[in-house]
Enzyme design. Sequence first.
Site, PDB file in Angstrom:
ATOM      1  N   GLU A 167       0.830  -0.772   0.027  1.00 27.95           N
ATOM      2  CA  GLU A 167       0.474  -0.002  -0.013  1.00 27.95           C
ATOM      3  C   GLU A 167       0.418   1.218   0.311  1.00 27.95           C
ATOM      4  OE1 GLU A 167      -3.262   1.297  -0.119  1.00 27.95           O
ATOM      5  OE2 GLU A 167      -2.418   3.038   0.447  1.00 27.95           O
ATOM      6  N   GLY A 178     -24.965  15.986  -9.811  1.00 29.70           N
ATOM      7  CA  GLY A 178     -25.962  14.895  -8.929  1.00 29.70           C
ATOM      8  C   GLY A 178     -25.220  14.262  -9.179  1.00 29.70           C
ATOM      9  N   VAL A 221     -21.236  23.601 -16.743  1.00 30.23           N
ATOM     10  CA  VAL A 221     -20.427  24.535 -16.701  1.00 30.23           C
ATOM     11  C   VAL A 221     -19.048  24.763 -18.057  1.00 30.23           C
ATOM     12  CG1 VAL A 221     -18.346  25.204 -15.405  1.00 30.23           C
ATOM     13  CG2 VAL A 221     -19.816  24.088 -14.246  1.00 30.23           C
ATOM     14  N   HIS A 227     -43.565  -5.431  14.247  1.00 30.14           N
ATOM     15  CA  HIS A 227     -43.875  -3.849  14.966  1.00 30.14           C
ATOM     16  C   HIS A 227     -43.663  -3.395  15.605  1.00 30.14           C
ATOM     17  CE1 HIS A 227     -47.177  -0.830  13.543  1.00 30.14           C
ATOM     18  NE2 HIS A 227     -47.502  -1.021  15.135  1.00 30.14           N
TER      19      HIS A 227
HETATM   20  P1  NAD Z   1     -21.759   9.415 -10.921  1.00 25.90           P
HETATM   21  O1  NAD Z   1     -21.361   8.966 -11.359  1.00 25.90           O
HETATM   22  O2  NAD Z   1     -21.690   9.149  -9.596  1.00 25.90           O
HETATM   23  O3  NAD Z   1     -21.780  10.907 -10.545  1.00 25.90           O
HETATM   24  C1  NAD Z   1     -21.725  12.021 -11.549  1.00 25.90           C
HETATM   25  C2  NAD Z   1     -22.409  12.523 -11.994  1.00 25.90           C
HETATM   26  O4  NAD Z   1     -22.164  14.024 -12.621  1.00 25.90           O
HETATM   27  C3  NAD Z   1     -23.402  12.101 -12.856  1.00 25.90           C
HETATM   28  O5  NAD Z   1     -24.798  12.566 -12.081  1.00 25.90           O
HETATM   29  C4  NAD Z   1     -23.365  12.859 -14.285  1.00 25.90           C
HETATM   30  O6  NAD Z   1     -23.837  13.385 -15.112  1.00 25.90           O
HETATM   31  C5  NAD Z   1     -22.808  14.464 -14.140  1.00 25.90           C
HETATM   32  N1  NAD Z   1     -21.631  14.720 -14.483  1.00 25.90           N
HETATM   33  C6  NAD Z   1     -20.423  14.523 -15.734  1.00 25.90           C
HETATM   34  N2  NAD Z   1     -20.030  15.321 -15.646  1.00 25.90           N
HETATM   35  C7  NAD Z   1     -20.418  16.366 -15.782  1.00 25.90           C
HETATM   36  C8  NAD Z   1     -19.809  18.166 -16.124  1.00 25.90           C
HETATM   37  N3  NAD Z   1     -19.447  18.034 -16.705  1.00 25.90           N
HETATM   38  N4  NAD Z   1     -21.132  19.199 -15.613  1.00 25.90           N
HETATM   39  C9  NAD Z   1     -22.666  18.503 -14.751  1.00 25.90           C
HETATM   40  N5  NAD Z   1     -22.155  17.266 -14.130  1.00 25.90           N
HETATM   41  C10 NAD Z   1     -22.016  16.483 -14.608  1.00 25.90           C
HETATM   42  O7  NAD Z   1     -20.541  10.026  -9.453  1.00 25.90           O
HETATM   43  P2  NAD Z   1     -19.592  10.465  -8.385  1.00 25.90           P
HETATM   44  O8  NAD Z   1     -20.469  11.225  -7.706  1.00 25.90           O
HETATM   45  O9  NAD Z   1     -18.904  11.676  -8.897  1.00 25.90           O
HETATM   46  O10 NAD Z   1     -19.265   9.369  -7.701  1.00 25.90           O
HETATM   47  C11 NAD Z   1     -18.177   8.520  -8.521  1.00 25.90           C
HETATM   48  C12 NAD Z   1     -18.403   7.139  -7.627  1.00 25.90           C
HETATM   49  O11 NAD Z   1     -18.077   6.973  -6.130  1.00 25.90           O
HETATM   50  C13 NAD Z   1     -20.058   6.860  -7.805  1.00 25.90           C
HETATM   51  O12 NAD Z   1     -20.153   5.702  -9.803  1.00 25.90           O
HETATM   52  C14 NAD Z   1     -20.135   5.495  -7.153  1.00 25.90           C
HETATM   53  O13 NAD Z   1     -19.883   4.590  -7.108  1.00 25.90           O
HETATM   54  C15 NAD Z   1     -19.187   5.500  -6.185  1.00 25.90           C
HETATM   55  N6  NAD Z   1     -19.787   6.438  -4.369  1.00 25.90           N
HETATM   56  C16 NAD Z   1     -20.364   5.679  -3.630  1.00 25.90           C
HETATM   57  C17 NAD Z   1     -20.940   6.280  -2.616  1.00 25.90           C
HETATM   58  C18 NAD Z   1     -22.288   5.805  -2.097  1.00 25.90           C
HETATM   59  O14 NAD Z   1     -22.096   3.942  -2.661  1.00 25.90           O
HETATM   60  N7  NAD Z   1     -22.872   5.895  -1.283  1.00 25.90           N
HETATM   61  C19 NAD Z   1     -20.665   7.714  -2.073  1.00 25.90           C
HETATM   62  C20 NAD Z   1     -20.263   8.607  -3.491  1.00 25.90           C
HETATM   63  C21 NAD Z   1     -19.351   7.529  -3.958  1.00 25.90           C
END
Ligand code: NAD
Length: 474
Positions: free
Chosen positions: A35, A182, A238, A445
Amino acid sequence: MDPIKTEIVVLGAGPGGYAAAFYAADLGKKVLLIEQDKKLGGVCLNRGCIPSKALLYATGMLVQAKEGAHRGISFGEPKVELDKLRAWKNSIVEKLSGGVAFLAKKRGIQVLTGRGYFEGSQTLRVETAEGQQFVNFEKAIVAVGSSAALPKAFDLGNPRVMTSTEALEVEEIPEDLLVIGGGYIGMELGTVYSNLGSKVTVVEFMDTILAGADPDLARPVLKYAEKHFKELRFKTKVTQMSTKGKKIRVVTQGPDKVDKEEFFDRVLVSVGRVPRCQDLGLENTKVEQDEKGFIKVNDKQETADPAIMAIGDIAGGVLLAHKASKEARVAVETIVGENSTTSGVIIPAVVFTDPEVAWAGLTEAEAKAKNITVEVAKFPWGASGRALTYDRTDGLTKLIICPETERILGVGIVGHGAGELIAEAVVAIEMGATARDLAESVHPHPTLSETLMEAAEVFYGHPTHTMPTKKREE
Ligand code: NAD
């Protein structure tokens, strides 16, 4: 330094890598765990799942306190001490990371701190603080994970533009925060900062948040965000970003194609994650990668190189810690000669927003896209006694059922604690349970788990706490 000889080397000590190392050691293998970070546990434990959930829990109390007066309980103005909040969050991370190191030691696993590079199919060179260390191994399990994507246009070299890593450090509470994307991270960390008092604006490419979730499950989260965030803008991108004094100047363009210039105190870029495939020396092996850089694997986590397996985010698919841990088991079982597979394994998804969203198995959208005939049985949480006692009726439990066999193919839940509730669904789907199995299993319940049973009763046309939506012959 003489080369280290080992049966199994695991590269990366996240929830994929350490799970693989532990399991292999438990099965009697000689294991070396490499690591690059001093702390074991990977992104999930140090800079992802664990710290974000700690912050969501702690800051969620601010909202509960603020919005509880109608229940007859009010507090004074809450005081946020960021240093203490950060220290508490860090203490959890330290405890868990120390626990992983302790468990590795107890199992007799050798841990090497350094960065590994494949010199060949069975040789690694590791750059350590003490110099180069070569490792000869029989099998390697690559579990190096992924990192937050930071597109060039957003990478201003300004610490006010954050990925999740920096955002989790909560250096300050920005007055105005822009969240780009989002998805999971944008909505979870947007919630943390909104809880802390930031005015959060989300811009999203697509026309919805949490694209992987069925729209009816995402809706309560959207409602919550519309109430607590400053704004959510869809079909928006953006187009420019630059530093302007202490602010970040951002130009966005929505569906009207008109440029909008704004200034934010901080920006969180949460537009997905990229595989950590650079400088691994994969070109010195037979390992193949896809066009995005993820390592190609089969259902046993084997790569094109017979000596090398890959698991977790680096192996693509959904980027979730529990998927990595499952793949770790399959990889190790394959190495010891068991007939193990990831094929057909149900990987649940949980988004820890407020309310939480969780799903497992087939989604309604997937069923539609793949032309699979399903019946959907929904139980709204407005009819759940337990949801009322939590003052959280903004929930829904739905079962996606095969009308012929009555088997449960998928489950979707949105609501308080959905992330815990989904585990029952995973067991039900994995065991081939029918809706009748759920309907006839007595659920305690008053609990939210009853919503699963009642959704199954909805399918048969005789729910107790809501009116039947159909007549059904049994
Ligand atoms: P995501 O893929 O969940 O969401 C990214 C979002 O950004 C999408 O909706 C996409 O349409 C949007 N997007 C992409 N480029 C853009 C731009 N230039 N302008 C505006 N919107 C844009 O990715 P994330 O939120 O970065 O998370 C990454 C990964 O990490 C996820 O795929 C998930 O698997 C993992 N994660 C999981 C958890 C959980 O399990 N609770 C929590 C956090 C992250």
